[in-house]
Design an enzyme around this catalytic site. Structure first.
Site, PDB file in Angstrom:
ATOM      1  N   HIS A   1      -0.392  -0.125  -9.897  1.00 54.32           N
ATOM      2  CA  HIS A   1      -1.083  -1.073  -9.000  1.00 54.32           C
ATOM      3  C   HIS A   1      -1.613  -2.283  -9.785  1.00 54.32           C
ATOM      4  O   HIS A   1      -2.816  -2.545  -9.806  1.00 54.32           O
ATOM      5  CB  HIS A   1      -2.224  -0.364  -8.250  1.00 54.32           C
ATOM      6  CG  HIS A   1      -2.588  -1.045  -6.950  1.00 54.32           C
ATOM      7  ND1 HIS A   1      -3.041  -0.358  -5.844  1.00 54.32           N
ATOM      8  CD2 HIS A   1      -2.595  -2.354  -6.595  1.00 54.32           C
ATOM      9  CE1 HIS A   1      -3.306  -1.214  -4.863  1.00 54.32           C
ATOM     10  NE2 HIS A   1      -3.045  -2.439  -5.298  1.00 54.32           N
TER      11      HIS A   1
ATOM     12  N   ARG B   1       0.851  -1.190   0.000  1.00 53.78           N
ATOM     13  CA  ARG B   1       0.000   0.000   0.000  1.00 53.78           C
ATOM     14  C   ARG B   1       0.888   1.243   0.000  1.00 53.78           C
ATOM     15  O   ARG B   1       1.869   1.315   0.756  1.00 53.78           O
ATOM     16  CB  ARG B   1      -0.908   0.032   1.225  1.00 53.78           C
ATOM     17  CG  ARG B   1      -2.051  -0.964   1.213  1.00 53.78           C
ATOM     18  CD  ARG B   1      -3.107  -0.620   0.138  1.00 53.78           C
ATOM     19  NE  ARG B   1      -4.210  -1.566   0.126  1.00 53.78           N
ATOM     20  CZ  ARG B   1      -4.267  -2.653  -0.659  1.00 53.78           C
ATOM     21  NH1 ARG B   1      -3.299  -2.925  -1.505  1.00 53.78           N
ATOM     22  NH2 ARG B   1      -5.327  -3.451  -0.619  1.00 53.78           N
TER      23      ARG B   1
ATOM     24  N   GLU C   1      -3.273   7.343  -5.440  1.00 55.29           N
ATOM     25  CA  GLU C   1      -3.344   6.598  -6.699  1.00 55.29           C
ATOM     26  C   GLU C   1      -4.470   7.190  -7.529  1.00 55.29           C
ATOM     27  O   GLU C   1      -5.583   7.299  -7.011  1.00 55.29           O
ATOM     28  CB  GLU C   1      -3.595   5.117  -6.432  1.00 55.29           C
ATOM     29  CG  GLU C   1      -2.368   4.448  -5.854  1.00 55.29           C
ATOM     30  CD  GLU C   1      -2.502   2.949  -5.633  1.00 55.29           C
ATOM     31  OE1 GLU C   1      -3.575   2.391  -5.912  1.00 55.29           O
ATOM     32  OE2 GLU C   1      -1.534   2.344  -5.175  1.00 55.29           O
TER      33      GLU C   1
HETATM   34  C1  DGY Z   1      -5.461  -6.194  -3.115  1.00 54.18           C
HETATM   35  O1  DGY Z   1      -6.104  -7.196  -3.480  1.00 54.18           O
HETATM   36  O2  DGY Z   1      -5.468  -5.790  -1.961  1.00 54.18           O
HETATM   37  C2  DGY Z   1      -4.635  -5.527  -4.172  1.00 54.18           C
HETATM   38  O3  DGY Z   1      -4.053  -4.390  -3.753  1.00 54.18           O
HETATM   39  C3  DGY Z   1      -5.384  -5.377  -5.462  1.00 54.18           C
HETATM   40  O4  DGY Z   1      -5.347  -6.637  -6.018  1.00 54.18           O
END
Ligand code: DGY
Length: 319
Positions: free
Chosen positions: A285, A237, A266
């Site tokens: 991402h 993250r 983002e």
């Molecule tokens: C998640 O699943 O938490 C990712 O960041 C997106 O696939």
């Protein structure tokens, strides 16, 4: 039963849900604006959300008391106030497991990309700046036999460690609240303090969830402890690293390079200092963006949603 789905997901999930509920599907590429989201969830029994939707008291108020389940199309659920959901008797589901390998592959891709200066090299070739083979040109870092520090030794962290241990005979250090005995046995991994991990690792890869302990964990003080040859990778993250501190660490040579699949915000701001740095690779991402992972996520998210509508235990419950 009425459900709102905040983005088109793979057919395999949509088809399942269509057999169990009336679907209102947000078809746009961008997330529904907040006011539209709150309007569309009113009266719904279930909502399928993405990380872009904040699920909080306002969300639950707007949905109404008939809301039974929120199924998040992600393994992470930092967008959801789980305590509030539990207080209101709303079940929350997520999609663990099916994206472990794809995300681990992405972390390793970023390690290699950053270590071997791939983006910088490709940019130079495309711009016609590469003139000849140079003995001292584009020198990067090796992986073989180096030390990898994993922050968050869960499913994904362990999968990254496994790839690096068996692929490049890397030594594995990890920092986690829990001891991962399997990783210690199988990979000879060693649990260490964050300080030891920062000072000893050649590669630092983040695989923890975002919480109040990990938010801002990688700030100037952390980068200062890392080796000047070290590579920082974040596929977890964005808010776990401080963007301006990372940019300064990369610019000043405090660390060698970074590979990021996540940023804060983002999308990353077009004028972010990170985008101007040749030693920083930023991806949009995409760690779970493979056919198998996204189909798997769609199936689990659909199963969670349907089970919640029926009052049955979720396949992957968060609360
Ligand atoms: C998640 O699943 O938490 C990712 O960041 C997106 O696939």
């Amino acid at each position: 039963m009425k459900v709102f789905i905040t983005r088109r997901i793979p057919e395999i999930g949509l088809n399942k849900i269509a057999m169990a509920a009336d679907i209102d599907l947000w078809e746009e590429q961008l997330p529904p604006p907040r006011a539209e989201l709150l309007r569309r969830i009113a009266g719904c029994h279930g909502v399928l959300t993405l990380l872009t939707e904040t699920v909080d008291a306002e969300f639950f108020d707007a949905a109404g008391e008939q809301l039974k389940v929120v199924s998040n199309f992600a393994v992470g659920y930092n967008n959801i106030d789980v305590a509030e959901a539990t207080r209101r008797g709303v079940r929350i589901g997520n999609t663990p497991g099916v994206l472990t390998d794809a995300t681990a592959d992405m972390a390793v891709t970023l390690m290699l990309t950053a270590a071997r200066r791939i983006v910088e090299s490709v940019d130079d070739v495309r711009a016609g700046k590469w003139k000849t083979w140079e003995p001292l040109g584009y020198i990067g870092q090796d992986l073989i036999g180096r030390t990898l520090g994993i922050v968050g030794m869960g499913r994904i962290g362990t999968a990254v460690a496994r790839r690096c241990h068996f692929g490049w005979q890397m030594n594995i250090l990890y920092h986690d609240r829990h001891t991962n005995e399997e990783a210690e046995r199988e990979l000879n991994a060693r649990q260490v303090s964050l300080d030891e991990l920062l000072t000893q690792s050649d590669f630092v890869s983040i695989h923890t969830d975002l919480n109040e302990t990990t938010r801002g964990m990688f700030h100037a003080g952390a980068f200062e402890k890392m080796k000047p040859t070290a590579i920082f990778v974040n596929t977890a993250r964005g808010p776990i690293h401080c963007e301006s501190d990372l940019a300064e660490a990369l610019r000043s040579g405090q660390i060698f390079a970074a590979g990021l699949d996540v940023t804060d915000p983002e999308p990353i701001a077009p004028d972010s200092p990170l985008l101007a740095l040749p030693n920083c690779t930023v991806c949009p991402h995409i760690a779970s963006a493979t056919v198998a992972s996204r189909n798997g996520m769609a199936e689990i998210a659909a199963d969670n949603l349907i089970a919640g509508l029926r009052g049955e235990p979720l396949r992957c419950p968060v609360n």
